[in-house]
Design a protein around this motif. Structure first.
Motif, PDB file in Angstrom:
ATOM      1  N   LEU A 109       0.835  -1.205   0.000  1.00 40.10           N
ATOM      2  CA  LEU A 109       0.000   0.000   0.000  1.00 40.10           C
ATOM      3  C   LEU A 109       0.871   1.257   0.000  1.00 40.10           C
ATOM      4  O   LEU A 109       0.551   2.247  -0.675  1.00 40.10           O
ATOM      5  CB  LEU A 109      -0.928  -0.008   1.212  1.00 40.10           C
ATOM      6  N   LEU A 110       1.951   1.233   0.758  1.00 39.98           N
ATOM      7  CA  LEU A 110       2.853   2.380   0.767  1.00 39.98           C
ATOM      8  C   LEU A 110       3.482   2.588  -0.604  1.00 39.98           C
ATOM      9  O   LEU A 110       3.607   3.730  -1.082  1.00 39.98           O
ATOM     10  CB  LEU A 110       3.942   2.180   1.824  1.00 39.98           C
ATOM     11  N   TYR A 111       3.886   1.499  -1.250  1.00 35.36           N
ATOM     12  CA  TYR A 111       4.480   1.610  -2.578  1.00 35.36           C
ATOM     13  C   TYR A 111       3.474   2.183  -3.573  1.00 35.36           C
ATOM     14  O   TYR A 111       3.818   3.012  -4.423  1.00 35.36           O
ATOM     15  CB  TYR A 111       4.972   0.239  -3.048  1.00 35.36           C
ATOM     16  N   PHE A 112       2.215   1.774  -3.452  1.00 37.84           N
ATOM     17  CA  PHE A 112       1.172   2.305  -4.325  1.00 37.84           C
ATOM     18  C   PHE A 112       0.995   3.805  -4.092  1.00 37.84           C
ATOM     19  O   PHE A 112       0.843   4.585  -5.049  1.00 37.84           O
ATOM     20  CB  PHE A 112      -0.138   1.560  -4.082  1.00 37.84           C
ATOM     21  N   ALA A 113       1.034   4.215  -2.822  1.00 40.51           N
ATOM     22  CA  ALA A 113       0.931   5.649  -2.511  1.00 40.51           C
ATOM     23  C   ALA A 113       2.113   6.413  -3.080  1.00 40.51           C
ATOM     24  O   ALA A 113       1.969   7.533  -3.601  1.00 40.51           O
ATOM     25  CB  ALA A 113       0.843   5.843  -1.002  1.00 40.51           C
ATOM     26  N   ALA A 114       3.314   5.810  -3.018  1.00 46.80           N
ATOM     27  CA  ALA A 114       4.494   6.460  -3.589  1.00 46.80           C
ATOM     28  C   ALA A 114       4.381   6.554  -5.108  1.00 46.80           C
ATOM     29  O   ALA A 114       4.749   7.576  -5.709  1.00 46.80           O
ATOM     30  CB  ALA A 114       5.759   5.693  -3.185  1.00 46.80           C
ATOM     31  N   MET A 115       3.873   5.494  -5.749  1.00 50.29           N
ATOM     32  CA  MET A 115       3.693   5.503  -7.200  1.00 50.29           C
ATOM     33  C   MET A 115       2.744   6.622  -7.627  1.00 50.29           C
ATOM     34  O   MET A 115       2.984   7.309  -8.642  1.00 50.29           O
ATOM     35  CB  MET A 115       3.136   4.159  -7.671  1.00 50.29           C
ATOM     36  N   GLN A 116       1.675   6.817  -6.898  1.00 45.53           N
ATOM     37  CA  GLN A 116       0.718   7.871  -7.240  1.00 45.53           C
ATOM     38  C   GLN A 116       1.357   9.256  -7.207  1.00 45.53           C
ATOM     39  O   GLN A 116       0.914  10.164  -7.923  1.00 45.53           O
ATOM     40  CB  GLN A 116      -0.468   7.833  -6.271  1.00 45.53           C
ATOM     41  N   SER A 117       2.399   9.403  -6.368  1.00 47.85           N
ATOM     42  CA  SER A 117       3.079  10.697  -6.291  1.00 47.85           C
ATOM     43  C   SER A 117       4.264  10.783  -7.256  1.00 47.85           C
ATOM     44  O   SER A 117       5.014  11.758  -7.229  1.00 47.85           O
ATOM     45  CB  SER A 117       3.552  10.948  -4.860  1.00 47.85           C
ATOM     46  N   GLY A 118       4.443   9.730  -8.089  1.00 48.47           N
ATOM     47  CA  GLY A 118       5.511   9.739  -9.082  1.00 48.47           C
ATOM     48  C   GLY A 118       6.819   9.178  -8.598  1.00 48.47           C
ATOM     49  O   GLY A 118       7.860   9.362  -9.256  1.00 48.47           O
ATOM     50  N   LEU A 119       6.807   8.456  -7.477  1.00 43.60           N
ATOM     51  CA  LEU A 119       8.046   7.912  -6.902  1.00 43.60           C
ATOM     52  C   LEU A 119       7.996   6.394  -6.990  1.00 43.60           C
ATOM     53  O   LEU A 119       7.153   5.759  -6.368  1.00 43.60           O
ATOM     54  CB  LEU A 119       8.174   8.357  -5.444  1.00 43.60           C
ATOM     55  N   MET A 120       8.900   5.806  -7.759  1.00 44.98           N
ATOM     56  CA  MET A 120       8.901   4.350  -7.979  1.00 44.98           C
ATOM     57  C   MET A 120       9.998   3.693  -7.149  1.00 44.98           C
ATOM     58  O   MET A 120      10.930   3.086  -7.681  1.00 44.98           O
ATOM     59  CB  MET A 120       9.107   4.055  -9.466  1.00 44.98           C
ATOM     60  N   THR A 121       9.890   3.797  -5.821  1.00 42.39           N
ATOM     61  CA  THR A 121      10.921   3.227  -4.958  1.00 42.39           C
ATOM     62  C   THR A 121      10.372   3.043  -3.558  1.00 42.39           C
ATOM     63  O   THR A 121       9.371   3.665  -3.170  1.00 42.39           O
ATOM     64  CB  THR A 121      12.162   4.142  -4.909  1.00 42.39           C
ATOM     65  N   LEU A 122      11.030   2.183  -2.797  1.00 48.55           N
ATOM     66  CA  LEU A 122      10.759   2.060  -1.364  1.00 48.55           C
ATOM     67  C   LEU A 122      11.988   2.417  -0.538  1.00 48.55           C
ATOM     68  O   LEU A 122      12.073   2.090   0.643  1.00 48.55           O
ATOM     69  CB  LEU A 122      10.318   0.623  -1.029  1.00 48.55           C
ATOM     70  N   ASN A 123      12.951   3.102  -1.170  1.00 44.41           N
ATOM     71  CA  ASN A 123      14.133   3.525  -0.432  1.00 44.41           C
ATOM     72  C   ASN A 123      13.757   4.594   0.594  1.00 44.41           C
ATOM     73  O   ASN A 123      13.151   5.614   0.247  1.00 44.41           O
ATOM     74  CB  ASN A 123      15.198   4.078  -1.374  1.00 44.41           C
ATOM     75  N   TRP A 124      14.140   4.342   1.829  1.00 45.61           N
ATOM     76  CA  TRP A 124      13.815   5.279   2.909  1.00 45.61           C
ATOM     77  C   TRP A 124      14.344   6.687   2.608  1.00 45.61           C
ATOM     78  O   TRP A 124      13.638   7.686   2.827  1.00 45.61           O
ATOM     79  CB  TRP A 124      14.419   4.759   4.216  1.00 45.61           C
ATOM     80  N   SER A 125      15.565   6.785   2.101  1.00 47.41           N
ATOM     81  CA  SER A 125      16.174   8.092   1.864  1.00 47.41           C
ATOM     82  C   SER A 125      15.423   8.895   0.810  1.00 47.41           C
ATOM     83  O   SER A 125      15.509  10.128   0.791  1.00 47.41           O
ATOM     84  CB  SER A 125      17.641   7.911   1.441  1.00 47.41           C
ATOM     85  N   GLU A 126      14.673   8.230  -0.067  1.00 54.28           N
ATOM     86  CA  GLU A 126      13.886   8.926  -1.088  1.00 54.28           C
ATOM     87  C   GLU A 126      12.430   9.112  -0.667  1.00 54.28           C
ATOM     88  O   GLU A 126      11.781  10.083  -1.069  1.00 54.28           O
ATOM     89  CB  GLU A 126      13.956   8.153  -2.404  1.00 54.28           C
ATOM     90  N   LEU A 127      11.916   8.198   0.136  1.00 55.96           N
ATOM     91  CA  LEU A 127      10.534   8.331   0.599  1.00 55.96           C
ATOM     92  C   LEU A 127      10.381   9.489   1.583  1.00 55.96           C
ATOM     93  O   LEU A 127       9.363  10.193   1.573  1.00 55.96           O
ATOM     94  CB  LEU A 127      10.070   7.034   1.277  1.00 55.96           C
ATOM     95  N   LEU A 128      11.382   9.682   2.430  1.00 50.00           N
ATOM     96  CA  LEU A 128      11.268  10.661   3.507  1.00 50.00           C
ATOM     97  C   LEU A 128      10.971  12.075   3.004  1.00 50.00           C
ATOM     98  O   LEU A 128      10.004  12.704   3.461  1.00 50.00           O
ATOM     99  CB  LEU A 128      12.541  10.641   4.366  1.00 50.00           C
ATOM    100  N   PRO A 129      11.744  12.610   2.058  1.00 53.14           N
ATOM    101  CA  PRO A 129      11.437  13.982   1.607  1.00 53.14           C
ATOM    102  C   PRO A 129      10.158  14.087   0.788  1.00 53.14           C
ATOM    103  O   PRO A 129       9.600  15.188   0.652  1.00 53.14           O
ATOM    104  CB  PRO A 129      12.664  14.361   0.763  1.00 53.14           C
ATOM    105  N   ALA A 130       9.664  12.974   0.252  1.00 55.97           N
ATOM    106  CA  ALA A 130       8.480  13.021  -0.603  1.00 55.97           C
ATOM    107  C   ALA A 130       7.201  12.631   0.126  1.00 55.97           C
ATOM    108  O   ALA A 130       6.114  12.663  -0.469  1.00 55.97           O
ATOM    109  CB  ALA A 130       8.673  12.097  -1.806  1.00 55.97           C
ATOM    110  N   ALA A 131       7.287  12.267   1.397  1.00 64.29           N
ATOM    111  CA  ALA A 131       6.136  11.701   2.102  1.00 64.29           C
ATOM    112  C   ALA A 131       4.955  12.654   2.164  1.00 64.29           C
ATOM    113  O   ALA A 131       3.796  12.215   2.187  1.00 64.29           O
ATOM    114  CB  ALA A 131       6.549  11.288   3.512  1.00 64.29           C
TER     115      ALA A 131
END
Length: 492
Positions: free
Chosen positions: A175-197
């Motif tokens: 579900l988190l990956y799907f939420a990231a995909m909707q925002s244009g982020l194709m990753t589960l890397n913590w260092s990239e998820l944090l600024p885009a959350a």
């Protein structure tokens, strides 16, 4: 180059399995346990000096929270490896295990350390899930190590409950990956998820967090998903019980806390904090009656872990800077104290041939060093001054009393006081009490012992906890503050 220490437990595990001599198995295990903290310290120091370190093309990410977990892993791993020499040799000489089984014990113990190191250092939350699942598979073999009916049952219970939990955590990750995909982020890397959350769909993130808290919370020992802990801790060899309680549950907690930071950024309001606060207080309350009425010393320590995990989670739920500092401080104090206690209790069990609290009496007179160590360890775990847990508990309770809802502090204080009462009651009888007539004959057979010099390693974590209650070193304080800043959502 500093990441070479990850190879140490893997090489140690293989060598311990294949060398034929029991003496060499012990020596290689001890060498691997010693090299691990020596090799990991430069990376930990670099993180505290310079901030998060990214290695291996972004696959490894070590920030202050990771460094705190690494410190716990290598210190407790060193103590467990050294203590295992005398402990497991005594088991071998008693005919409980043979040489081949000794090799398998060291194999799985060092692979267990490797999986926990991976959980502490991976950047990708999907790989974090894989690492935590790997800890389950490896440690289950150690829980069922003795092959007795009770230990096999405990291992299966552990696998089933934690696997169901980890499957729910996987759903949360999806579900988190799907939420990231909707925002244009194709990753589960913590260092990239944090600024885009902040761009993630709040409803999706909320649902993902519920699954993650239940999933990883099962592994961390949140009530009511904690049922595997008393069985697993009581049936595993005591050095493994130390690793399960002091290290493994913290790996799962870090998984929960990583998600919590993302949810705080993505979801307006106090949804994430209230969820953690609820689980934390509920876990503390549930643990208290089991602490008060317990008959098995290792199960007593297991239920104590449920209580202390609840306090740490509740502190993160409170979320103030003081509470987050108290959470990291308590996480460190609890890990060291619980590791020491499981090692001490393991030796006590070998002396008295039982884990039953009612059958262990007069330990201070019969086995002076064990009785004194047990008394100090239980007082530390119960939160008595001047030990570090008293200070970290006081910090969290003060943060709760100062929170907008001041009842939080009282809700934390009440179970802490009740658990303190139960712990002191039990240890008083074990250390100072006299055995009943039924057990006087068997108790009289317990001879006083000064302990093997290698077993005195169990006192090292207690000494550190005592030091941190009297005077918190500046380098430790700075590391805990940096880890607390990560829990609060800072990038460092």
């Amino acid at each position: 180059m500093e990441m070479w220490f990850l190879a140490i437990p893997a090489v140690t595990a293989c060598l311990c399995l294949f060398v034929p001599s029991p003496a060499w198995k012990h020596r290689i295990n001890a060498l691997g346990g010693l090299l691990l903290p020596i090799a990991a310290m430069p990376l930990i120091a670099q993180v505290l000096r310079e901030g998060p370190q990214v290695r291996w093309g972004g696959h490894l990410y070590v920030d202050a929270l990771s460094a705190l977990l690494l410190m716990i892993i290598v210190l407790v791993g060193f103590c467990a490896a050294c203590f295992s020499l005398a402990y497991m040799e005594r088991e071998r000489q008693a005919g409980i295990i043979d040489t081949a089984k000794l090799g398998r014990y060291y194999l799985w113990m060092h692979l267990f350390l490797l999986t926990m190191l991976a959980a502490a250092m991976v950047n990708n939350l999907g790989l974090l899930w894989v690492a935590i699942e790997a800890t389950t598979l490896v440690s289950a073999l150690l829980v069922g190590f003795y092959g007795r009916e009770a230990s096999i049952e405990a291992a299966w219970k552990y696998i089933l409950l934690c696997s169901v939990g980890i499957a729910l955590a996987l759903l949360g990750l999806i579900l988190l990956y799907f939420a990231a995909m909707q925002s244009g982020l194709m990753t589960l890397n913590w260092s990239e998820l944090l600024p885009a959350a902040g761009r993630f769909d709040p409803e999706l993130v909320k649902l993902a967090f519920i699954f993650v808290v239940i999933g990883f919370g099962t592994k961390a020992g949140f009530a009511p998903m904690h049922n595997w802990m008393p069985d697993a801790y009581s049936q595993a060899p005591s050095p493994i019980s130390a690793l399960l309680s002091a290290v493994l549950i913290n790996c799962a907690l870090v998984g929960v806390f990583r998600f919590h930071v993302l949810v705080v950024r993505a979801v307006p309001g106090d949804f994430a904090s209230h969820l953690l606060l609820g689980f934390g207080i509920f876990s503390m309350v549930i643990a208290v009656p089991f602490v008060l009425l317990q008959h098995d010393i290792k199960r007593l320590l297991a239920y104590s872990s449920v209580e202390h995990v609840g306090l740490i989670v509740a502190a993160v739920g409170i979320g103030s800077p003081l509470a987050l500092f108290g959470a990291t401080w308590h996480l460190f104090n609890h890990a060291l104290t619980k590791a020491a206690l499981f090692l001490i209790v393991g030796r006590l069990e070998q002396q008295y041939k039982t884990r039953k609290i009612a059958r262990i009496r007069g330990a201070l007179a019969r086995t002076p060093w064990l009785g004194a160590a047990l008394l100090a360890g239980i007082l530390a775990l119960a939160g008595a001054p001047p030990f570090g847990l008293f200070m970290s508990e006081l910090t969290v309770v003060a943060a709760g009393l100062g929170a907008p809802k001041g009842w939080t502090g009282m809700a934390l204080l009440a179970p802490l006081l009740l658990a303190f009462t139960g712990m002191v009651y039990h240890v008083g009888k074990m250390v100072l009490g006299m055995p009943s007539l039924k057990w006087q004959r068997s108790a009289a057979m317990v001879q006083a012992t000064s302990g093997s010099p290698l077993e005195w390693i169990a006192l090292l974590p207690l000494a550190l906890v005592l030091m941190m209650g009297i005077m918190l070193p500046e380098v430790v304080r700075e590391g805990l503050l940096q880890a607390a800043a990560v829990l609060g959502g800072a990038g460092r």
